[in-house]
Structure formats: C-alpha cells, structure tokens
Design an enzyme around this catalytic site. Structure first.
Site, PDB file in Angstrom:
ATOM      1  N   ASP A 134      59.955  16.821  18.808  1.00 55.88           N
ATOM      2  CA  ASP A 134      60.582  15.497  18.785  1.00 55.88           C
ATOM      3  C   ASP A 134      61.476  15.289  17.563  1.00 55.88           C
ATOM      4  O   ASP A 134      62.510  14.630  17.662  1.00 55.88           O
ATOM      5  CB  ASP A 134      59.504  14.403  18.825  1.00 55.88           C
ATOM      6  CG  ASP A 134      58.849  14.319  20.199  1.00 55.88           C
ATOM      7  OD1 ASP A 134      59.032  15.264  21.005  1.00 55.88           O
ATOM      8  OD2 ASP A 134      58.157  13.324  20.460  1.00 55.88           O
ATOM      9  N   ASN A 136      61.933  14.621  25.890  1.00 51.77           N
ATOM     10  CA  ASN A 136      60.948  13.581  26.209  1.00 51.77           C
ATOM     11  C   ASN A 136      60.506  12.887  24.918  1.00 51.77           C
ATOM     12  O   ASN A 136      59.372  12.445  24.798  1.00 51.77           O
ATOM     13  CB  ASN A 136      59.745  14.208  26.931  1.00 51.77           C
ATOM     14  CG  ASN A 136      58.820  13.142  27.511  1.00 51.77           C
ATOM     15  OD1 ASN A 136      59.234  12.008  27.732  1.00 51.77           O
ATOM     16  ND2 ASN A 136      57.561  13.499  27.730  1.00 51.77           N
ATOM     17  N   ASP A 142      43.921   7.282  18.690  1.00 54.70           N
ATOM     18  CA  ASP A 142      44.084   8.743  18.624  1.00 54.70           C
ATOM     19  C   ASP A 142      42.943   9.397  17.845  1.00 54.70           C
ATOM     20  O   ASP A 142      42.705  10.594  17.973  1.00 54.70           O
ATOM     21  CB  ASP A 142      45.407   9.111  17.928  1.00 54.70           C
ATOM     22  CG  ASP A 142      46.558   9.161  18.917  1.00 54.70           C
ATOM     23  OD1 ASP A 142      46.307   9.026  20.132  1.00 54.70           O
ATOM     24  OD2 ASP A 142      47.705   9.322  18.465  1.00 54.70           O
ATOM     25  N   GLU A 180      47.679  12.413  27.053  1.00 54.03           N
ATOM     26  CA  GLU A 180      47.870  13.833  27.366  1.00 54.03           C
ATOM     27  C   GLU A 180      46.964  14.257  28.519  1.00 54.03           C
ATOM     28  O   GLU A 180      47.311  15.055  29.367  1.00 54.03           O
ATOM     29  CB  GLU A 180      47.564  14.689  26.144  1.00 54.03           C
ATOM     30  CG  GLU A 180      48.734  14.878  25.192  1.00 54.03           C
ATOM     31  CD  GLU A 180      48.921  13.695  24.263  1.00 54.03           C
ATOM     32  OE1 GLU A 180      48.359  12.614  24.543  1.00 54.03           O
ATOM     33  OE2 GLU A 180      49.658  13.846  23.275  1.00 54.03           O
ATOM     34  N   HIS A 235      45.897  18.627  22.390  1.00 54.00           N
ATOM     35  CA  HIS A 235      45.710  19.082  21.007  1.00 54.00           C
ATOM     36  C   HIS A 235      44.535  18.408  20.316  1.00 54.00           C
ATOM     37  O   HIS A 235      43.832  19.019  19.534  1.00 54.00           O
ATOM     38  CB  HIS A 235      47.006  18.860  20.225  1.00 54.00           C
ATOM     39  CG  HIS A 235      47.577  17.472  20.337  1.00 54.00           C
ATOM     40  ND1 HIS A 235      48.165  16.826  19.308  1.00 54.00           N
ATOM     41  CD2 HIS A 235      47.625  16.597  21.371  1.00 54.00           C
ATOM     42  CE1 HIS A 235      48.575  15.634  19.700  1.00 54.00           C
ATOM     43  NE2 HIS A 235      48.258  15.477  20.956  1.00 54.00           N
ATOM     44  N   ARG A 236      44.323  17.133  20.621  1.00 52.23           N
ATOM     45  CA  ARG A 236      43.261  16.409  19.899  1.00 52.23           C
ATOM     46  C   ARG A 236      41.863  16.847  20.345  1.00 52.23           C
ATOM     47  O   ARG A 236      40.925  16.833  19.553  1.00 52.23           O
ATOM     48  CB  ARG A 236      43.428  14.905  20.043  1.00 52.23           C
ATOM     49  CG  ARG A 236      44.811  14.433  19.631  1.00 52.23           C
ATOM     50  CD  ARG A 236      44.799  13.200  18.779  1.00 52.23           C
ATOM     51  NE  ARG A 236      46.160  12.917  18.316  1.00 52.23           N
ATOM     52  CZ  ARG A 236      46.715  13.469  17.247  1.00 52.23           C
ATOM     53  NH1 ARG A 236      46.040  14.329  16.507  1.00 52.23           N
ATOM     54  NH2 ARG A 236      47.952  13.178  16.910  1.00 52.23           N
ATOM     55  N   LYS A 289      51.415  20.883  19.543  1.00 48.77           N
ATOM     56  CA  LYS A 289      52.149  19.630  19.803  1.00 48.77           C
ATOM     57  C   LYS A 289      52.375  18.835  18.509  1.00 48.77           C
ATOM     58  O   LYS A 289      53.449  18.295  18.287  1.00 48.77           O
ATOM     59  CB  LYS A 289      51.388  18.791  20.823  1.00 48.77           C
ATOM     60  CG  LYS A 289      52.037  17.475  21.078  1.00 48.77           C
ATOM     61  CD  LYS A 289      51.742  16.921  22.425  1.00 48.77           C
ATOM     62  CE  LYS A 289      52.421  15.571  22.475  1.00 48.77           C
ATOM     63  NZ  LYS A 289      53.092  15.090  23.449  1.00 48.77           N
TER      64      LYS A 289
END
Ligand code: DC
Length: 671
Positions: free
Chosen positions: A51, A95, A319, A347, A407-408, A439
């Site tokens: 990003d 995105n 998160d 996600e 990823h988390r 990510k």
C-alpha cells in the site's frame, strides 16, 4: 498453504530490540502531508509494503521527487506547497484504501487537472461516493470514463482547485474519506468539512488531525465542522519519525508474558499516547499483568507480573484482540473479548479462526467454533484457561495452526508457541503458511528470533570439588542457560576406554579405542549430557573409584583432549539451536581453550579442607589435591585461571551467594 514454521519455545528471557515496521496509516498520511508541504521532508522508519509503495509510485507519477531507501526505511520527498507538477496522469491504486481516498482529494487541488484513476477489482467495489460528492460540491467533476457521474473506481477527475465553503461528507463507510478531506483543507482558504454520517473510526480521524498539526496546520472543530484557522501550505518538520505499527507492537508487548523472568523487550519509537488507536492495547495488557515502562521515545515490555483473565471491549482497537486471545489459555481465569463482531468480515472471520485454532489446541471457547459457524451475529468470545489441555494436545507433536491467509492469526499464535509449555523446550505449535505475515510484517519471525537475546557464554573453571557443578546448575536454571559439565565428558570417555581395556600408559590402545566412540548430546531440562552411541552413562558409573583414579591421567593425554575439543566447542550451537539464551560450561580449560572468548569467565576456588569435606558429604573419597596437581601440570590444556577471569573463593559462601555473584557478572555482560 505452502510452508510450515515450527515455533521454538523460548527457554530463557526475551531480550533486545523488537524490530517493528512503521505504521501503514501514519506512513501514507505522512507522504501526502510531506507532498503538500513546502520543501524536503525525510520520513524515518517508514513502512515499505504494497500500500505504501502504491502511494509512492503515484506521487512519482505526478512529478514529485520521492527517493525511497527501503533498507534504511527512509523516504525523502520534496513537497511543493500544494502544487502538483503534472496536470494529467493515469494512476493505479491497487486495493490500497488510503492511497485511493487520499489521492482523490489531493488531485482536486490542481487548478486545471485531468486525471484517470483506477484500482483493482476489489477496490472498484469499495465505497468512494461520500468523498466524491464532497469534492464535487467543492468544484471537482468526478466522472466515470464514459462521462457520467461516478460513485466508485474507475474515475476521471476534472479539477479546478478547491473552492472555499463548507463541504459535507458521509464517511460512515470509511473514515479515510474524512481524513482525505481534512488533509487538503488547509490548502484551500475558507474550506471546511462537516461529517454527515454517523459512525466513523474516531482514532483514525484524530490521527489525521494530529498529523496535520504536526505539519504546521492545526484543524479545529467549529460548530460541528472541521476548519483550518490559518490556511496555507504545510510546513515541513524536515525529519518526521513514523511511529512503529501499534498492532505489530502488541505481539512484543505480549511476548514477555510467555518468556519468563528477566525478559526485557525494547519497542523503540513506541508511544502509548501516540497517534494510533491500537496503542490502547497497552491498557488491556497492563490489566492482564503486563509490566510496561515508558521511556522517552520507547516502551520497555518486561516480564509480566501476572497472567490475569478479565472482560475487555476491543471495539476501538479490534486488530489486537487476537493477541490477547492467543495468550488467554495461559491466564488464571477466563478472558471475555467483546466488540469484535466486525472482525468477522476482515481478512478472514477472525473470531471463528481464533475459536477454531484454540479448540485445535484443546482449549474451551464460548461460543464454540461450531456455534460461530452457524450464527454470524455472535460477536463475543470467551476463552477458558487451557494449559493442561494444550499439554495433552501437543504431547506427541506440535499442533499445526491454520492461518487462513491472515497475518494476525499467524503472529499471535507465534507468540503463544514461544511459551515453554512442556518445560523442556519441546516445540508444541507450528504455523502454517508463515509467509502470510508479509501483509504488514514480512520479517515477523526473524524479529522474534532476534529477541532470544544476545547469546551469552559463561566459562567456569576450577579445581576438583570447587563447586563448579552445583554453581553452574543453579545459574543455568536461574538464567535460562544450557549447562555443560565437561568433567563428565572426560569421565564418560574414561569409563568407555577402561571398558575397551585401554590404559593411559598405552597410547596406542587409546588411539585405537577413541574412533569407536560415537558422541552425541542429550538435553534434559537445562543440562546437556554427552551420549556414547546414544546412551548417557549413569552418574554412579562416572564416579566409580576406577574412573576417579584414571580420569585425570586420560584427561592429560593430548589424543583424548583433541578428540573432545570440537565436540565441546559445538555445544554452543547445540544450545543456540535448542533456544537457550546462553551456555554455562564448566571444567578446567574452558576459559582458556574451549571458550576463550566467553563473555563471562569465572575461576572457582575453595580451601582444600572444605573441598575434601564436600566430596565426603557426597559419599565420595576423592584425592582432590593430587587430581588438581595432575590437571594443572599436564602439557595439553592445563587447568589455569584464564586471563581476565573473575576468581570467586567460595570456602565460606553459600551456594546462593555464589549464584548471586555470578548473576552480577551476567548482568554486567548483558548490559
Ligand atoms: O570436574 P570433574 O572432577 O568431574 O573432572 C574430572 C576430571 O576431568 C578432572 O580430574 C580433570 C578432567 N577435566 C579436564 O581435564 N578438563 C576439563 N575441562 C574438565 C575435566
């Protein structure tokens, strides 16, 4: 699901600097503000991810000078005070939500621009209408490529600068739209922004406002509308330090919960009252037992003082709920996590993912994964203590955690797996598709590895019965080190040579017997023992009168010492591979020959009477003085007090006092 990573539990404290990437939200806001400032800004600690790369590329495409040095996490950008060099450009935002919204508002500053912007398929479905309507009311034309009014990407923007007046923005579907307008507001005089929607992610809007102020243009809310009372170009702060990502930081605040006493992880640049909403995680962590100390420009996470369950609402910093969820089975009471319903559409369905994987470890969760599958509206999760269940589930082999390309999930279970659940360093969790951390945190597992602390080597030498073994054992247990007793190596070899009918007087018999011995290592608790053809000899066999009588003579032979030299040195890598934070090796030539560069070197001494008495108390008769004489007078690697070693006479000291003295030397070496 390409790969699996077995997590090696920490056997010692976590120590060192956690290398946490910069925040994406802060990096992309800083890029826009720096481009709108007058002059050069250097962004330190910037995140390099998909990003942020998209926004950097777009600014370059628009004619800005942007110099990105990925290895140094630094971006140099020359801002033009609101001027955009190119009046025409075609941009692609992939995105990246922040890039999409921030750039759209940014481009509208051009007095006569004509831009085409598109995103990928997912971006074309993401909300833009609230922002586009606001920009239209300030003079821009936001069209589809075919020329009709646009609600989403692809877009054609015909711009004429932002006219003064109030615009109203429905940012209920994304606070990024409001942030995009706030950042351009100071560049248009008399421009104000009113929020018309209801729900919006407050912390991100606050982040934008604080950053605008940092770049010299504070925004205020007047009669419900945002306005800049002193409009104009942003002022460059010259160097702007991007905060480390607060969500990523949560893993390293959590790590000392599972890595035992004396853990100390430094989170450089982390500020609990910083820009990111997820810094609120620190409050929850403290309530659960985290010991956090704020320093100027850093947060130090120490070993947790408790592992307390509780009831927490994660709505504003959701998160980070996964971080607590993964630790929860180790807590004393159940943990209830509320306000996490919306994470079921991220996600992956994060609530279901955590419930499923905790159940895989045998942990009881409410609602169960099965209920969550049936009822999409469930938005709370309770996790029960589950240490015993996890022990049972992982007794034979590590449990493979599924990560759902999230990823988390991968990172939070990576922290749980760092816990030494079985007490012997046995790995008990493996992470499927570990690369999914890319990510936001491509080097997460490497960052975790680095916290095993700088590996510490301690060499302990001294005469027979000088207290080497008892001291080394106690120090190893207290500091998470692997203990190696090299005297036992010589005793094992002596026993094997005697069984092969070799004698110290007959060198050829020794030379013939040595190659038949197959050396290995068996780790039990903190102790690494030499194995011969896979077997550890019994302690009593190693201290038999025959072995006592012969060991110093065999140990004086250069053939025997050469035979053991590489093996003994290799124990450092054995300890590292097994996840110990260091090694403590004892003998006669450790500080002088085997580990002459050890960070801590000690020579233990005691009166001969005290030493003889110690052996007698162990039921041994050992001629300590004559053995010392043999050990000190041999030609190869004689017993010496190594250069720079600290002598500790323990004749009248208790074991505890000696261990404390060694602890001070360790603390000095580690600092
Ligand atoms: O520490 P201990 O008493 O178990 O050692 C047995 C013998 O092994 C001792 O007499 C000397 C020898 N040894 C040695 O020569 N070098 C070492 N590094 C350790 C022990």
């Amino acid at each position: 699901m390409s790969d699996v990573r077995v997590i090696q539990p920490f056997r010692g404290p976590a120590r060192g600097l956690a290398r946490i990437p910069g925040s994406k939200s802060v990096t992309n806001r800083a890029l826009i503000l720096a481009a709108l400032a007058d002059g050069e800004t250097i962004l330190e600690g910037a995140l390099f991810s998909r990003d942020t790369r998209i926004l950097v590329a777009a600014l370059q495409e628009l004619g800005f000078s942007v110099d990105a040095d990925e290895s140094a996490c630094r971006i140099k950008l020359v801002g033009l005070g609101g001027r955009i060099p190119k009046a025409k450009a075609k941009l692609h935002v992939g995105n990246a939500g922040t890039a999409a919204r921030f750039l759209t508002a940014f481009l509208c500053l051009h007095p006569s621009g004509d831009y085409e912007i598109d995103g990928d398929a997912a971006m074309r479905t993401r909300p833009m209408a609230g922002l586009l309507r606001a920009l239209e009311s300030a003079g821009a034309k936001c069209l589809t490529p075919g020329g009709s009014p646009a609600d989403s990407f692809p877009l054609r923007l015909i711009t004429c600068g932002l006219v003064s007046g109030e615009v109203s923005c429905d940012a209920s579907s994304s606070s990024q739209m409001l942030s995009a307008l706030l950042m351009v507001a100071p560049l248009a005089s008399g421009f104000s922004v009113r929020l018309s929607g209801t729900t919006v992610s407050e912390p991100f809007v606050e982040m934008t406002a604080k950053m605008c102020a940092h770049f010299g243009r504070p925004l205020i809310q007047s009669h419900g509308a945002w306005i800049c009372s002193q409009p104009g170009a942003y002022r460059t702060p010259c160097i702007y330090a991007i905060e480390p990502d607060a969500t990523a930081a949560s893993y390293f605040i959590a790590l000392p919960a599972v890595t035992g006493k004396e853990s100390r992880v430094r989170l450089a640049g982390y500020d609990v009252s910083g820009l990111q909403g997820d810094t609120a995680f620190a409050t929850v962590a403290r309530a659960c037992g985290a010991s956090l100390h704020e320093e100027t420009g850093a947060l130090i996470a120490h070993s947790w003082t408790a592992l307390r369950g509780g009831d927490f609402n994660f709505n504003a910093f959701s998160d980070t709920f996964l971080t607590v969820a993964a630790l929860a089975p180790l807590f004393d009471k159940p943990v209830t996590l509320r306000g996490i319903g919306h994470t079921r559409h991220q996600e992956t369905d994060r609530v279901l993912a955590m419930a499923t994987e905790l159940e895989r470890l045998g942990v009881r969760v409410e609602p169960s994964a099965q209920s969550l599958r049936i009822d999409q509206s469930l938005d709370t999760l309770t996790i029960h203590p589950g240490r015993e269940a996890m022990l049972a589930a992982s007794r034979k082999a590590p449990v493979a955690i599924h990560t759902y390309e999230d990823h988390r999930v991968a990172m939070s279970f990576g922290i749980l797996g760092s816990y030494n659940l079985h007490g012997n360093g046995q790995p008990w969790i493996s992470i499927q598709d570990p690369a999914c951390t890319g990510k936001t945190f491509p080097h997460f597992f490497e960052a975790l590895e680095q916290l095993r602390g700088s590996f510490l080597r301690i060499a302990v030498d001294g005469g027979a019965a000088s207290g080497k073994s008892s001291t080394s054992r106690a120090v190893a247990a207290a500091h998470g080190l692997m203990h190696v007793d090299t005297g036992a190596h010589y005793r094992s070899i002596t026993r094997a040579l005697l069984s092969a009918s070799a004698t110290p007087d007959n060198t050829r018999s020794v030379i013939a017997a040595l190659p038949t011995l197959q050396l290995g290592t068996k780790i039990t608790g903190h102790s690494a023992q030499l194995t011969l053809s896979g077997w550890v000899p019994m302690a009593a066999e190693l201290r038999s009168p025959e072995v006592n009588a012969a060991v110093s003579r065999f140990a004086a032979m250069s053939e025997v010492r050469h035979f053991l030299f590489e093996y003994q040195r290799s124990q450092v890598s054995v300890a590292q591979a097994a996840g110990f934070s260091g090694i403590i090796m004892e003998g006669r030539d450790i500080g002088s020959v085997i580990m002459p560069d050890a960070e801590v070197r000690i020579f233990l001494e005691a009166d001969v009477d005290a030493r003889t008495a110690r052996r007698a108390a162990e039921g041994q008769s050992d001629a300590v003085l004559s053995r010392d004489q043999q050990d000190a007078s041999r030609i190869t690697a004689p017993m010496v007090c190594a250069d720079g070693a600290t002598r500790i006479d323990n004749t009248s000291l208790s074991l505890l006092e000696v261990v404390e003295k060694v602890g001070l030397l360790i603390a000095q070496a580690r600092s």
